[in-house]
Design an enzyme around this catalytic site. Structure first.
Site, PDB file in Angstrom:
ATOM      1  N   GLU A  35     -10.491  47.608 127.480  1.00  0.00           N
ATOM      2  CA  GLU A  35     -10.197  46.184 127.286  1.00  0.00           C
ATOM      3  C   GLU A  35     -11.064  45.381 128.240  1.00  0.00           C
ATOM      4  OE1 GLU A  35      -9.415  42.571 126.587  1.00  0.00           O
ATOM      5  OE2 GLU A  35      -8.571  44.098 125.240  1.00  0.00           O
ATOM      6  N   SER A  41      -1.958  43.457 124.865  1.00  0.00           N
ATOM      7  CA  SER A  41      -0.802  43.239 123.984  1.00  0.00           C
ATOM      8  C   SER A  41      -0.169  41.864 124.177  1.00  0.00           C
ATOM      9  CB  SER A  41       0.251  44.323 124.223  1.00  0.00           C
ATOM     10  OG  SER A  41      -0.275  45.606 124.013  1.00  0.00           O
ATOM     11  N   CYS A  45      -1.187  33.859 119.176  1.00  0.00           N
ATOM     12  CA  CYS A  45      -0.569  32.848 118.316  1.00  0.00           C
ATOM     13  C   CYS A  45       0.338  31.909 119.105  1.00  0.00           C
ATOM     14  CB  CYS A  45       0.251  33.528 117.220  1.00  0.00           C
ATOM     15  SG  CYS A  45      -0.711  34.586 116.128  1.00  0.00           S
ATOM     16  N   TYR A 433      22.882  30.352  97.929  1.00  0.00           N
ATOM     17  CA  TYR A 433      23.145  28.926  97.768  1.00  0.00           C
ATOM     18  C   TYR A 433      24.372  28.507  98.561  1.00  0.00           C
ATOM     19  CZ  TYR A 433      25.407  24.766  96.010  1.00  0.00           C
ATOM     20  OH  TYR A 433      26.055  23.567  95.953  1.00  0.00           O
ATOM     21  N   TRP A 441      19.749  24.509  92.489  1.00  0.00           N
ATOM     22  CA  TRP A 441      18.488  25.123  92.090  1.00  0.00           C
ATOM     23  C   TRP A 441      17.547  25.068  93.292  1.00  0.00           C
ATOM     24  CZ3 TRP A 441      16.971  27.640  87.706  1.00  0.00           C
ATOM     25  CH2 TRP A 441      17.845  27.587  86.611  1.00  0.00           C
ATOM     26  N   ARG A 449      10.543  27.557  87.197  1.00  0.00           N
ATOM     27  CA  ARG A 449      10.986  27.139  85.865  1.00  0.00           C
ATOM     28  C   ARG A 449       9.934  26.237  85.212  1.00  0.00           C
ATOM     29  NH1 ARG A 449      16.574  24.194  85.948  1.00  0.00           N
ATOM     30  NH2 ARG A 449      15.253  22.513  86.766  1.00  0.00           N
TER      31      ARG A 449
END
Length: 457
Positions: A35, A41, A45, A433, A441, A449
């Site tokens: 390294e 490690s 991010c 839901y 939905w 859909r």
């Protein structure tokens, strides 16, 4: 004793080394990890959130320090840069970054995990004091050290994932922020009609976004510190400049050794992450992480995708195979999420231009919905765009821009893409839901859909 040499001590490299050690034990395999930096490690991010003051760093971003790896039987050598690979002699040429001392290390098996390199616009002044990248923890520390009270104006070059995250970080620090992006809209990982939603919301947050910006140079003051970014259309004053222009595979070491690269410049491997090719010198040579290219399971094409998720998985696959087991990395569907302040952005699968390039004939459907039942407190708008193949109805891609948990809905689409589901299949999914979490939905189902109706016409 057999020797495994790993070039790169971050996600892919240490995952490969750790898995190989776990499966082979300490009896017949020496593992050397090279390294060039001072850390192993760690989560690159997380750097924008450290810079923005939302998380502590750098220690909080380190998953496993060098001493932890050493305690587990890995010979981790920090400050050791690999400068060449000799496939005939089975040796890696290395240099001590502190002393300059050169040496050669023999290997029986080799893992190339050299990561990615930041793209830097080839313009005058780009290396001036006050211009910062965000690739390593040292980069993050340098940027934080540069946030002096008298520096109030930040220019971010690039409107991709890193660019918008760094725009948020600068905003969190109280700076005036301008984002210069050469694309028609920020977030080129989205289609332009979705990118414009990001543009509008960033402007509403007080972040000035300049699309179609052709950066031509960086001006400095008498002290050598940056003072402005020059574009073809004007000059933008700056006390700090942050580069969010993306990355490319750091594959030069592999290329110079004669290892095969793909069209993206990443190292080409097979499903087990062995370096591609029939050259007998490639036996025992593996590659993983941001330096490789991967198969997109939707388009069927290879691409470069620099993400810690892929790097960790690929490293694990390499280590398992070196350890005598069988493992594969089949590919990706191109899932990614991000945010700028409270706006969440997600995509998976193909954009329109990706579908065009792959030869698909497709339909698109875009809907607006909410993340909760419309009557529930806190319900906020969410836009979902879906691509489906015209003949088969197969799902090809999904993009989401919204708030209040919008981004993680992309995981449903990622699973559907991996399973090669049709949009009609999607409409029947039994998703959870309750009014605090979704309308009756779900937005994904509403988009599916509408897409199913269009491909059936």
């Amino acid at each position: 004793m057999e020797r495994l040499v790993v070039i790169g001590g971050d996600a892919a490299g240490t995952s490969a080394a750790s898995q190989a050690r776990r499966r082979r034990g300490a009896g017949d395999l020496e593992i050397v990890v090279l390294e060039r930096g001072p850390y192993t490690s760690y989560s690159a991010c997380g750097i924008p959130y450290w810079v923005g003051g939302l998380v502590d760093g750098p220690d909080a971003l380190i998953a496993r320090a060098p001493e932890v790896h050493r305690a587990r039987g890995l010979d981790v050598r920090l400050g050791t840069e690999a400068e060449g690979i000799d496939l005939d002699k089975r040796e890696v040429a290395v240099r001590d970054t502190a002393t300059g001392e050169a040496a050669r290390i023999g290997f029986d098996q080799l893992v190339v995990a050299t990561g990615a390199s930041p793209k830097r616009p080839p313009v005058p002044g780009i290396d001036a004091d006050g211009v910062f990248g965000v690739q390593t923890l040292d980069d993050g520390r340098a940027l934080i050290d540069g946030l002096a009270p008298h520096r109030r104006r930040a220019v971010v070059i690039g409107g991709g994932y890193i660019g918008i995250e760094m725009a948020e970080a600068m905003k969190e620090r109280g700076l005036d922020v301008v984002v210069l992006d050469r694309g028609a809209q920020p977030m080129s990982t989205l289609d332009p009609d979705m990118g414009v939603l990001v543009h509008e919301q960033m402007e509403a947050m007080g972040i000035d976004v300049v699309a179609g910006a052709d950066v031509q140079g960086v001006e400095t003051g008498p002290d050598g510190w940056v003072r402005a970014v020059v574009t073809a259309d004007g000059t933008h004053p700056a006390d700090l400049v942050v580069l969010g222009t993306g990355v490319r595979p750091a594959s030069e070491l592999a290329r110079d050794a004669g290892l095969p690269l793909g069209d993206s410049g990443g190292i080409r491997t097979d499903l087990r992450m062995r370096v591609w090719g029939r050259d007998p010198r490639h036996d025992g040579i593996w590659a993983a992480g941001d330096c490789v290219e991967v198969l997109n399971l939707v388009s069927g094409r290879f691409q470069h995708a620099a993400l810690g998720t892929h790097a960790n998985k690929q490293g694990r696959v390499v280590g398992m195979n070196i350890g005598g087991e069988y493992a594969t990395f089949p590919g990706i569907v191109g899932t990614a999420i991000s945010k700028v302040c409270d706006l969440e952005i997600a995509r998976t699968g193909l954009r329109e231009k990706d579908a065009d390039a792959a030869g698909f004939v497709y339909e698109t459907a875009t809907i607006e919905s909410t993340g909760r039942a419309g009557y529930y407190p806190g319900a906020d708008k969410m836009t979902v765009k879906m691509l489906a193949e015209r003949a088969s109805g197969r799902l090809l891609g999904v993009q989401i821009v919204g708030r209040d948990g919008a981004a993680k809905r992309i995981d449903v689409a990622a699973v559907a893409l991996t399973a090669r589901m049709t949009v009609e299949d999607l409409t029947a999914l039994d998703l959870g839901y309750a009014p605090p979490f979704s309308p009756v939905w779900d937005p994904i189902l509403v988009a599916a859909r509408k897409a199913a109706q269009k491909v059936a016409q």
